[in-house]
Write an enzyme that holds these catalytic residues in place. Structure first.
Site, mmCIF file in Angstrom:
data_model
loop_
_atom_site.group_PDB
_atom_site.id
_atom_site.type_symbol
_atom_site.label_atom_id
_atom_site.label_comp_id
_atom_site.label_asym_id
_atom_site.label_seq_id
_atom_site.Cartn_x
_atom_site.Cartn_y
_atom_site.Cartn_z
ATOM 1 C CB CYS A 1 -6.451 9.220 -12.912
ATOM 2 S SG CYS A 1 -4.757 8.740 -12.503
ATOM 3 C CB CYS B 1 -4.617 1.098 -10.877
ATOM 4 S SG CYS B 1 -4.002 1.693 -12.474
#
Length: 241
Positions: free
Chosen positions: A85, A204
């Protein structure tokens, strides 16, 4: 003797974690089962939303949950840790302080590849596609500017389009909208537009899911997850040597 393995700290976007694993396996040179890499995946979907916490819209702190995974991965003997992440890198220094096991730094890997492939002397303006949390954390902005580039932020309107891709489409609906994805890239790269970016970073992993589905090699785009995959393979193969 058992071969060394690494640990993947995922679940912060389960589709994104699956994408990382798919790309990892696809890029691993393997002629038989035993040629693939050894890794342990923590698909910890219970981790609270990182952006909501960073932007003070939630008091649910993701740090203790991810820290617990790091401690478990260390205890079982992982040789290095992969944090899939981007937004969770807000806590990177605190995570690394928990363990002697190296934690890979995805933003730094992405900017290193940016400098190699699109040098600042010719590709001055670099746009970041990421969550609001990742932008607020500032890790990409610092790395981009330290490497000699001009960092370009999206307007609120363009950020809203990026956020819809990440949350409404990939996370919530599992929907991959090529047209909406391409429209965001084009907005950044349009030489007559507001941003006039020379290169982009996908910061992302939900955007990496879109990049996996709709690769656009003709565009000057660095996919942070792709660089994380390559570094994972490099280190894992080095451990085997």
């Amino acid at each position: 003797m058992k071969r060394p393995f690494f640990a993947v700290l995922g679940g912060m976007g389960t589709l994104a974690t699956e994408s990382y694993i798919r790309v990892l396996n696809a890029r691993t040179e393997a002629a038989k089962d035993q040629d693939y890499l050894d890794y342990l995946v923590f698909n910890d979907a219970s981790v609270p939303d990182r952006t909501a916490f960073i932007t003070q819209k939630s008091e649910e702190d993701p740090f203790p949950v991810i820290a617990d995974d790091i401690q478990k991965a260390t205890a079982v003997g992982a040789s290095f840790l992969v944090l899939t992440c981007n937004t969770a890198h807000y806590f990177y220094d605190r995570f690394q302080a928990l363990t002697d096991v190296p934690v890979l730094h995805m933003p730094k890997l992405a900017v290193e590849k940016l400098a190699e492939k699109y040098p600042a002397e010719r590709f001055h303006r670099v746009g970041l596609l990421a969550t609001v949390g990742t932008r607020t954390a500032g890790a990409y902005q610092k790395a981009i500017e330290d490497a000699g580039y001009t960092y370009v932020e999206p307007s609120d309107e363009l950020q809203a389009a990026i956020t819809r891709l990440i949350y409404d489409d990939v996370k919530d609906a599992g929907r991959l909208d090529e047209q909406a994805y391409r429209a965001v890239l084009d907005a950044f790269l349009n030489p007559s537009g507001a941003y006039r970016c020379d290169a982009l970073i996908l910061g992302c992993t939900e955007l990496s899911v879109l990049n996996e589905a709709f690769p656009l090699p003709e565009l000057p785009v660095i996919d942070a997850q792709s660089e994380l995959v390559d570094e994972s393979i490099r280190l894992a193969q080095k451990l085997r040597a």
